[in-house]
Design a protein around this motif. Structure first.
Motif, mmCIF file in Angstrom:
data_model
loop_
_atom_site.group_PDB
_atom_site.id
_atom_site.type_symbol
_atom_site.label_atom_id
_atom_site.label_comp_id
_atom_site.label_asym_id
_atom_site.label_seq_id
_atom_site.Cartn_x
_atom_site.Cartn_y
_atom_site.Cartn_z
ATOM 1 N N ALA A 23 -5.837 51.602 -2.847
ATOM 2 C CA ALA A 23 -5.506 52.974 -2.477
ATOM 3 C C ALA A 23 -3.987 53.111 -2.406
ATOM 4 O O ALA A 23 -3.315 52.293 -1.789
ATOM 5 C CB ALA A 23 -6.128 53.325 -1.136
ATOM 6 N N ASP A 24 -3.449 54.126 -3.061
ATOM 7 C CA ASP A 24 -2.015 54.396 -2.986
ATOM 8 C C ASP A 24 -1.681 54.994 -1.629
ATOM 9 O O ASP A 24 -2.506 55.673 -1.012
ATOM 10 C CB ASP A 24 -1.605 55.374 -4.082
ATOM 11 C CG ASP A 24 -1.737 54.768 -5.475
ATOM 12 O OD1 ASP A 24 -1.631 53.533 -5.608
ATOM 13 O OD2 ASP A 24 -1.951 55.537 -6.425
ATOM 14 N N VAL A 25 -0.460 54.763 -1.165
ATOM 15 C CA VAL A 25 -0.038 55.330 0.120
ATOM 16 C C VAL A 25 -0.126 56.855 0.051
ATOM 17 O O VAL A 25 -0.750 57.494 0.893
ATOM 18 C CB VAL A 25 1.389 54.873 0.488
ATOM 19 C CG1 VAL A 25 1.880 55.596 1.737
ATOM 20 C CG2 VAL A 25 1.435 53.366 0.695
ATOM 21 N N ALA A 26 0.501 57.439 -0.961
ATOM 22 C CA ALA A 26 0.456 58.897 -1.134
ATOM 23 C C ALA A 26 -0.770 59.266 -1.942
ATOM 24 O O ALA A 26 -1.140 58.581 -2.889
ATOM 25 C CB ALA A 26 1.716 59.388 -1.841
ATOM 26 N N PHE A 77 10.533 58.255 3.103
ATOM 27 C CA PHE A 77 10.210 56.870 2.780
ATOM 28 C C PHE A 77 11.473 56.202 2.260
ATOM 29 O O PHE A 77 12.191 56.772 1.441
ATOM 30 C CB PHE A 77 9.118 56.799 1.703
ATOM 31 C CG PHE A 77 7.765 57.224 2.196
ATOM 32 C CD1 PHE A 77 6.921 56.311 2.810
ATOM 33 C CD2 PHE A 77 7.330 58.534 2.057
ATOM 34 C CE1 PHE A 77 5.671 56.685 3.267
ATOM 35 C CE2 PHE A 77 6.079 58.928 2.508
ATOM 36 C CZ PHE A 77 5.247 58.001 3.111
ATOM 37 N N THR A 78 11.757 54.972 2.735
ATOM 38 C CA THR A 78 12.936 54.244 2.279
ATOM 39 C C THR A 78 12.595 52.783 2.013
ATOM 40 O O THR A 78 11.574 52.270 2.473
ATOM 41 C CB THR A 78 14.076 54.306 3.316
ATOM 42 O OG1 THR A 78 13.617 53.741 4.550
ATOM 43 C CG2 THR A 78 14.555 55.726 3.544
ATOM 44 N N THR A 86 6.890 56.396 -2.245
ATOM 45 C CA THR A 86 5.979 55.839 -1.249
ATOM 46 C C THR A 86 5.507 54.435 -1.610
ATOM 47 O O THR A 86 5.401 53.574 -0.744
ATOM 48 C CB THR A 86 4.743 56.739 -1.059
ATOM 49 O OG1 THR A 86 4.097 56.919 -2.308
ATOM 50 C CG2 THR A 86 5.117 58.067 -0.466
ATOM 51 N N GLU A 87 5.204 54.194 -2.878
ATOM 52 C CA GLU A 87 4.661 52.901 -3.286
ATOM 53 C C GLU A 87 5.688 51.772 -3.221
ATOM 54 O O GLU A 87 5.316 50.610 -3.195
ATOM 55 C CB GLU A 87 4.068 52.995 -4.694
ATOM 56 C CG GLU A 87 2.894 53.943 -4.781
ATOM 57 C CD GLU A 87 1.853 53.760 -3.675
ATOM 58 O OE1 GLU A 87 1.403 52.619 -3.443
ATOM 59 O OE2 GLU A 87 1.480 54.762 -3.041
ATOM 60 N N ASP A 126 8.007 50.321 10.255
ATOM 61 C CA ASP A 126 7.891 49.380 9.145
ATOM 62 C C ASP A 126 6.544 49.665 8.516
ATOM 63 O O ASP A 126 5.539 49.823 9.225
ATOM 64 C CB ASP A 126 7.952 47.930 9.639
ATOM 65 C CG ASP A 126 9.337 47.537 10.107
ATOM 66 O OD1 ASP A 126 10.313 48.039 9.540
ATOM 67 O OD2 ASP A 126 9.419 46.722 11.040
ATOM 68 N N LEU A 127 6.518 49.721 7.210
ATOM 69 C CA LEU A 127 5.305 50.086 6.484
ATOM 70 C C LEU A 127 4.804 48.865 5.722
ATOM 71 O O LEU A 127 5.547 48.259 4.961
ATOM 72 C CB LEU A 127 5.644 51.225 5.514
ATOM 73 C CG LEU A 127 4.513 51.792 4.699
ATOM 74 C CD1 LEU A 127 4.538 53.301 4.831
ATOM 75 C CD2 LEU A 127 4.697 51.406 3.253
ATOM 76 N N ARG A 128 3.549 48.481 5.984
ATOM 77 C CA ARG A 128 2.925 47.381 5.258
ATOM 78 C C ARG A 128 1.679 47.913 4.584
ATOM 79 O O ARG A 128 0.767 48.409 5.247
ATOM 80 C CB ARG A 128 2.570 46.220 6.185
ATOM 81 C CG ARG A 128 2.075 44.983 5.415
ATOM 82 C CD ARG A 128 1.773 43.808 6.315
ATOM 83 N NE ARG A 128 0.800 44.097 7.348
ATOM 84 C CZ ARG A 128 -0.528 44.121 7.168
ATOM 85 N NH1 ARG A 128 -1.045 43.909 5.992
ATOM 86 N NH2 ARG A 128 -1.332 44.373 8.183
#
Length: 153
Positions: A23-26, A77-78, A86-87, A126-128
């Motif tokens: 699944a993609d984040v966006a 998103f960074t 996003t990815e 933090d995005l995982r």
């Protein structure tokens, strides 16, 4: 005829055993499965909130439901401090968020309050992202940082 039935059955089993696509984040819908806020304690998501809270991200947006009320906002998103898709991102910042007030008798009130506290303007996470799971860990100066666990639905 028998061979055709066996071949169809084997094909159906292979399809049933195939892993779900990533699944993609966006563009994906994410169900809140865990909220960790207290060090040393398991997820604080009460059983009555299960399946009610969800989030969806766009390249610069956030929308969803806390389990009690809809929310929407803008995000950045960074990656390594630079704007990113996003990815490719490793960080999410909440720029703006708004939502309705929850009714006092909402069964998911605790979850609503936790999400509204964590998803505050200026909050950075933090995005995982791993296949069909997403974890947002709040960037604060603490050993056990609050986090939100999500699963693609």
């Amino acid at each position: 005829m028998r061979r055709a039935v066996v071949a169809l059955a084997a094909g159906a089993l292979l399809v049933a055993c195939a892993p779900d696509p990533t699944a993609d984040v966006a563009g994906s819908s994410w169900q809140v499965t865990d909220i960790w806020t207290t060090p040393g304690e398991p997820s604080a998501l009460p059983p009555q909130s299960a399946g009610l809270a969800r989030l969806a991200f766009g390249e610069q947006s956030l929308s969803g439901h806390t389990g009690c009320a809809p929310i929407q906002g803008t995000v950045t998103f960074t990656r390594a401090g630079e704007p990113a898709r996003t990815e490719d991102a490793d960080t999410l910042r909440i720029d703006h968020i708004e939502g309705d007030t929850a009714a006092d008798d909402c069964p998911a009130l605790h979850t609503h309050e936790q999400l509204r506290e964590l998803l505050a303007p200026g909050a950075e996470f933090d995005l995982r992202h791993a296949e069909r799971e997403l974890t947002l860990t709040l960037r604060v100066d603490a050993v056990d940082r609050p986090a939100i666990g999500l699963a693609a639905i």
